[in-house]
Design an enzyme around this catalytic site. Sequence first.
Site, short mmCIF file in Angstrom:
data_model
loop_
_atom_site.label_atom_id
_atom_site.label_comp_id
_atom_site.label_asym_id
_atom_site.label_seq_id
_atom_site.Cartn_x
_atom_site.Cartn_y
_atom_site.Cartn_z
N SER A 131 0.83 -1.20 0.00
CA SER A 131 0.00 0.00 0.00
C SER A 131 0.86 1.25 0.00
CB SER A 131 -0.86 -0.03 1.26
OG SER A 131 -1.65 1.11 1.35
N ASP A 136 4.92 7.67 5.76
CA ASP A 136 4.36 8.64 6.70
C ASP A 136 3.87 7.94 7.96
OD1 ASP A 136 3.01 10.59 8.06
OD2 ASP A 136 1.45 10.89 6.53
N HIS A 139 0.34 8.59 9.00
CA HIS A 139 -0.78 8.30 8.08
C HIS A 139 -1.94 7.71 8.89
CE1 HIS A 139 -3.10 6.45 4.88
NE2 HIS A 139 -2.38 7.11 4.00
N LYS A 153 4.20 -3.03 6.67
CA LYS A 153 4.22 -3.43 5.24
C LYS A 153 5.53 -2.99 4.59
CE LYS A 153 -0.76 -3.30 4.14
NZ LYS A 153 -1.02 -4.65 3.64
P1 NAP Z 1 -8.20 -8.33 1.56
O1 NAP Z 1 -9.51 -8.52 0.84
O2 NAP Z 1 -8.25 -7.63 2.89
O3 NAP Z 1 -7.49 -9.75 1.70
C1 NAP Z 1 -6.54 -10.05 2.66
C2 NAP Z 1 -6.27 -11.54 2.57
O4 NAP Z 1 -5.26 -11.91 3.53
C3 NAP Z 1 -7.50 -12.41 2.88
O5 NAP Z 1 -7.61 -13.40 1.89
C4 NAP Z 1 -7.15 -13.05 4.22
O6 NAP Z 1 -7.71 -14.32 4.40
C5 NAP Z 1 -5.65 -13.16 4.09
N1 NAP Z 1 -4.99 -13.37 5.38
C6 NAP Z 1 -4.95 -12.54 6.45
N2 NAP Z 1 -4.27 -13.12 7.46
C7 NAP Z 1 -3.85 -14.33 7.01
C8 NAP Z 1 -3.11 -15.40 7.57
N3 NAP Z 1 -2.63 -15.34 8.83
N4 NAP Z 1 -2.86 -16.52 6.82
C9 NAP Z 1 -3.35 -16.61 5.56
N5 NAP Z 1 -4.06 -15.63 4.96
C10 NAP Z 1 -4.32 -14.51 5.68
O7 NAP Z 1 -7.19 -7.56 0.58
P2 NAP Z 1 -7.49 -6.38 -0.45
O8 NAP Z 1 -8.45 -5.40 0.13
O9 NAP Z 1 -7.75 -6.98 -1.77
O10 NAP Z 1 -6.07 -5.65 -0.44
C11 NAP Z 1 -4.95 -6.22 -1.09
C12 NAP Z 1 -3.68 -5.51 -0.62
O11 NAP Z 1 -3.74 -4.12 -1.01
C13 NAP Z 1 -3.50 -5.51 0.89
O12 NAP Z 1 -2.13 -5.59 1.19
C14 NAP Z 1 -4.01 -4.13 1.29
O13 NAP Z 1 -3.48 -3.66 2.52
C15 NAP Z 1 -3.51 -3.30 0.14
N6 NAP Z 1 -4.18 -2.02 -0.06
C16 NAP Z 1 -5.47 -1.80 0.31
C17 NAP Z 1 -6.06 -0.57 0.08
C18 NAP Z 1 -7.50 -0.31 0.35
O14 NAP Z 1 -8.01 0.76 -0.07
N7 NAP Z 1 -8.19 -1.20 1.04
C19 NAP Z 1 -5.32 0.45 -0.51
C20 NAP Z 1 -4.01 0.18 -0.91
C21 NAP Z 1 -3.45 -1.06 -0.70
P3 NAP Z 1 -9.30 -14.55 4.65
O15 NAP Z 1 -9.92 -14.40 3.29
O16 NAP Z 1 -9.36 -15.91 5.20
O17 NAP Z 1 -9.73 -13.47 5.61
#
Ligand code: NAP
Length: 257
Positions: A131, A136, A139, A153
Amino acid sequence: MTKRRVLVTGATGRTGTLVLQKLRQHPAQFDAVGFARSEAKVKEQFGDVRGFFFGDINHPFSLKPALAGIQSLVILTSAVPQLKAPPQPGERPEFGFEPDGTPEEVDYIGQKHQIDAAIAAHADHIVLVGSMGGTDENHPLNQLGNGNILIWKRKAEQYLIDSGIDYTIIRAGGLLDKPGGMRELLVGKDDQFLAHPPNGIPTSIPRADVAEVVVRALQEPTARNKAFDLISKPEDDPSASITTDFAALFARATAGL
Ligand code: NAP
């Protein structure tokens, strides 16, 4: 291009699901498998559990069978902040993390486990989706549950770079659940888009476009050993020309954190 076996972790997540689906659209190029915690969630999203390994990134022994024979690893696991209780009127919502699910445990230690295990399995490329915002400390996402999620991260990104394996680090802007392939994508560095958004555009990108960039990163040699911030111009931006040349996009990105 010889066929590559690719493991996608976080494959039941919102972006991970899209990446695995897209990779499976290229069966001649990719033998794509997923890693997940929940069989029920895999069945719900993919219909059946074929091509899945189950475990937890905090239990390295569960990663070993999933990583056997792979060439590439795509890391899409992330700690997920949980709302502690619905806020009362006028109150700020309070967030926490599930047990063993803090950003330090998932976004740093869990990612390290995956990197170490992929190297031990003789993979040659790791794509890590993270991300923007990690430069920052203040943030707002770092304040959620006092988890410092973006800091952890970024530490994992540095660990990956220092590990010596070929890397592609994609630091996405705010993720949107909108169609992909309809925007111009922009690469940057060091959160410059957050400080100075080009023409004041929102610093966001559809998950489907991030997933496409992951797939292209597995295909394009110019994506190797690059780390970059990634946003998109809005769909209706008159100055935009839809990104189709991904080799050129990666060529504009640079090595190092
Ligand atoms: P997400 O839907 O939150 O998916 C996270 C995944 O991680 C889920 O499949 C979860 O499993 C898995 N997970 C968590 N703990 C785990 C563990 N201990 N062992 C195995 N699996 C585990 O992700 P997303 O929203 O698509 O985001 C993708 C990436 O982009 C992330 O790194 C996020 O921080 C980053 N990002 C997000 C934003 C935003 O606006 N949300 C912005 C920029 C970047 P379960 O399905 O079983 O829960």
